[in-house]
Structures are given as C-alpha cells and as structure tokens.
Design a protein around this motif. Sequence first.
Motif, mmCIF file in Angstrom:
data_model
loop_
_atom_site.group_PDB
_atom_site.id
_atom_site.type_symbol
_atom_site.label_atom_id
_atom_site.label_comp_id
_atom_site.label_asym_id
_atom_site.label_seq_id
_atom_site.Cartn_x
_atom_site.Cartn_y
_atom_site.Cartn_z
ATOM 1 N N ASN A 113 12.943 -4.997 1.276
ATOM 2 C CA ASN A 113 12.365 -3.903 2.070
ATOM 3 C C ASN A 113 13.039 -2.572 1.790
ATOM 4 N N ALA A 114 14.363 -2.581 1.728
ATOM 5 C CA ALA A 114 15.091 -1.319 1.558
ATOM 6 C C ALA A 114 14.731 -0.654 0.240
ATOM 7 N N LEU A 115 14.703 -1.423 -0.839
ATOM 8 C CA LEU A 115 14.401 -0.854 -2.156
ATOM 9 C C LEU A 115 12.958 -0.386 -2.236
ATOM 10 N N LEU A 116 12.036 -1.193 -1.709
ATOM 11 C CA LEU A 116 10.626 -0.832 -1.747
ATOM 12 C C LEU A 116 10.351 0.392 -0.869
ATOM 13 N N GLY A 117 10.938 0.399 0.328
ATOM 14 C CA GLY A 117 10.728 1.540 1.221
ATOM 15 C C GLY A 117 11.290 2.828 0.647
ATOM 16 N N ASP A 118 12.492 2.744 0.078
ATOM 17 C CA ASP A 118 13.100 3.920 -0.530
ATOM 18 C C ASP A 118 12.255 4.431 -1.698
ATOM 19 N N ALA A 119 11.795 3.508 -2.534
ATOM 20 C CA ALA A 119 11.003 3.910 -3.700
ATOM 21 C C ALA A 119 9.665 4.502 -3.277
ATOM 22 N N MET A 120 9.069 3.989 -2.200
ATOM 23 C CA MET A 120 7.807 4.546 -1.719
ATOM 24 C C MET A 120 8.006 5.984 -1.281
ATOM 25 N N GLU A 121 9.097 6.247 -0.564
ATOM 26 C CA GLU A 121 9.395 7.625 -0.155
ATOM 27 C C GLU A 121 9.648 8.513 -1.370
ATOM 28 N N ALA A 122 10.330 7.960 -2.380
ATOM 29 C CA ALA A 122 10.602 8.732 -3.590
ATOM 30 C C ALA A 122 9.317 9.064 -4.337
ATOM 31 N N VAL A 123 8.385 8.132 -4.355
ATOM 32 C CA VAL A 123 7.099 8.376 -5.016
ATOM 33 C C VAL A 123 6.329 9.480 -4.290
ATOM 34 N N ILE A 124 6.374 9.471 -2.959
ATOM 35 C CA ILE A 124 5.730 10.544 -2.191
ATOM 36 C C ILE A 124 6.321 11.896 -2.592
ATOM 37 N N ALA A 125 7.649 11.941 -2.708
ATOM 38 C CA ALA A 125 8.302 13.190 -3.107
ATOM 39 C C ALA A 125 7.920 13.578 -4.525
ATOM 40 N N ALA A 126 7.776 12.590 -5.399
ATOM 41 C CA ALA A 126 7.391 12.885 -6.783
ATOM 42 C C ALA A 126 6.004 13.517 -6.835
ATOM 43 N N VAL A 127 5.092 13.022 -6.007
ATOM 44 C CA VAL A 127 3.750 13.615 -5.937
ATOM 45 C C VAL A 127 3.840 15.029 -5.377
ATOM 46 N N TYR A 128 4.680 15.213 -4.363
ATOM 47 C CA TYR A 128 4.889 16.547 -3.784
ATOM 48 C C TYR A 128 5.417 17.521 -4.830
ATOM 49 N N GLU A 129 6.422 17.095 -5.586
ATOM 50 C CA GLU A 129 6.998 17.951 -6.618
ATOM 51 C C GLU A 129 6.007 18.212 -7.753
ATOM 52 N N ASP A 130 5.172 17.221 -8.029
ATOM 53 C CA ASP A 130 4.236 17.321 -9.151
ATOM 54 C C ASP A 130 3.020 18.175 -8.818
ATOM 55 N N ALA A 131 2.521 18.060 -7.589
ATOM 56 C CA ALA A 131 1.236 18.706 -7.282
ATOM 57 C C ALA A 131 1.200 19.450 -5.955
ATOM 58 N N GLY A 132 2.299 19.480 -5.208
ATOM 59 C CA GLY A 132 2.330 20.247 -3.976
ATOM 60 C C GLY A 132 2.084 19.421 -2.716
ATOM 61 N N PHE A 133 2.247 20.071 -1.562
ATOM 62 C CA PHE A 133 2.174 19.361 -0.285
ATOM 63 C C PHE A 133 0.784 18.807 -0.003
ATOM 64 N N ASP A 134 -0.261 19.533 -0.312
ATOM 65 C CA ASP A 134 -1.607 19.054 -0.014
ATOM 66 C C ASP A 134 -1.895 17.738 -0.722
ATOM 67 N N ALA A 135 -1.475 17.630 -1.980
ATOM 68 C CA ALA A 135 -1.685 16.392 -2.733
ATOM 69 C C ALA A 135 -0.887 15.253 -2.122
ATOM 70 N N ALA A 136 0.366 15.526 -1.739
ATOM 71 C CA ALA A 136 1.200 14.492 -1.122
ATOM 72 C C ALA A 136 0.611 14.072 0.227
ATOM 73 N N ARG A 137 0.128 15.031 0.987
ATOM 74 C CA ARG A 137 -0.467 14.754 2.297
ATOM 75 C C ARG A 137 -1.704 13.867 2.159
ATOM 76 N N LYS A 138 -2.568 14.194 1.215
ATOM 77 C CA LYS A 138 -3.772 13.389 1.002
ATOM 78 C C LYS A 138 -3.406 11.967 0.575
ATOM 79 N N LEU A 139 -2.395 11.849 -0.273
ATOM 80 C CA LEU A 139 -1.943 10.534 -0.722
ATOM 81 C C LEU A 139 -1.450 9.697 0.447
ATOM 82 N N VAL A 140 -0.570 10.278 1.269
ATOM 83 C CA VAL A 140 -0.008 9.554 2.402
ATOM 84 C C VAL A 140 -1.098 9.152 3.395
ATOM 85 N N LEU A 141 -1.988 10.068 3.724
ATOM 86 C CA LEU A 141 -3.043 9.756 4.691
ATOM 87 C C LEU A 141 -3.965 8.653 4.181
#
Length: 227
Positions: A113-141
């Motif tokens: 759980n710890a590794l998967l949860g951490d990596a999921m959060e990191a992937v969200i940040a990677a999308v944010y860094e790559d394409a901005g908050f709107d893209a990360a928000r749409k992904l998460v929702l």
Amino acid sequence: MKLSKDLSAFCARLGHEFGDPALLIRALTHSSLSSETRPDNQRLEFLGDRVLGLVMAEAVLAQDPHAPEGTLAPRFNALVRKETCADVARAIDLGAVLKLGKSEMMTGGRRKNALLGDAMEAVIAAVYEDAGFDAARKLVLRLWADRIATLDTDARDAKTALQEWVQARGQMPPDYVEIARSGPDHAPVFVIEVRLASGESARAEARAKRAAEQAAARALLERIDGT
C-alpha cells in the motif's frame, strides 16, 4: 525520450500522454532504485499529495454545499488516505510498472500500500508538472469518480468508531483476523473478520487489508447498532 511498450500501455490506462516522459519515469522510481543519475519519486509524491488534497477538498465541498466542516473532514480523509490512493493505483495496474530495487522486488513491493499510494501521488504530480493543474484535476476526478459518487454520508473511520463503541462498554479491543486471501499477487483480495470479546463478529473483503478491516468494522457497527 521514447517510452517502453509497458509504459506506453500504462499511459493509456492512466489517460495522459506525457510531453516530458522523464516525469513519468521519475514518478515511478522508488528510492530503492534511485541514484545520482536516477532521482526517486519522493519530491513528486510530496507535491502530488498537495494537488490531490486540493482537488478532493473542492470535490467534497461541491458534493454537499451545506455540510459543516465536521462532516466534510472525514469524507476528505477517506478520499486521500494512502489506502485509497493504493486502491486507485491497483485499478490502473500501476504496480506493474513501478521501478524498484532488488530488495523491494523480493519483498513484494509492487503490492505494498505504501509504495503504491506514494507512486500514485507522484504520478499525479508528474501530470501536474507536465500539463498543469487543470489536467491533473481532470485526471484525479476521473480516477476517483466512483469513490466520490459513493462516499458515505458518514465517512468516519469505522475501526475508530468500533473501538470507541467497545471502550464505552468496557470491552477488550476488537480483533481483526485474516480469514482468506485470493487473486493474483498484483491484485490480491483479502477476507477479514472482526471479532469482539462479547462474541459478535462480521466479515468483509477488499483489495487491501486496511480496507477489508474498515469494511468489516462498518458491517459489525451496522449489526450491533441495530440490536
């Protein structure tokens, strides 16, 4: 940089094509494999946790415009806790593309759980860094849509609520027992039974032990509250 076939397939499951693939690779790299030339995902995890928190805060506010803070807080916590992130990671088979050192590989790191949860959060940040908050928000929702839609009106931590129930009656703490485990290594299903010293018990299953424990506690609370 061209992504491997496995990472390209993961991007398809994730629903985001990276303009900077190096961000994805970093998000998937655990500290057990990091080096001076291969940074791990810890800084991205830190950022992703904050991005996820903001998106979920907006979501719970929008879902119930009149709910007080005391009601919103447990709903928010249920959506952002590590176990929920890990469950979302399992749904897109993130574990299959995690980059781990030998020690984590040998101890089942792709299922933790710890590794998967951490990596999921990191992937969200990677999308944010790559394409901005709107893209990360749409992904998460999109990835959290079912969980947001089915969020309990009372999203208290069921284990805590059950613990408080038995303490108020002078009983011993609940006992959580793993009854069975099935499914493939990357997506196991656990059956957990919670037992009280007074004899009451309930079972539930989920893809993570904590989630199964929570579900079993919730089932037992519903049973004993109705008696």
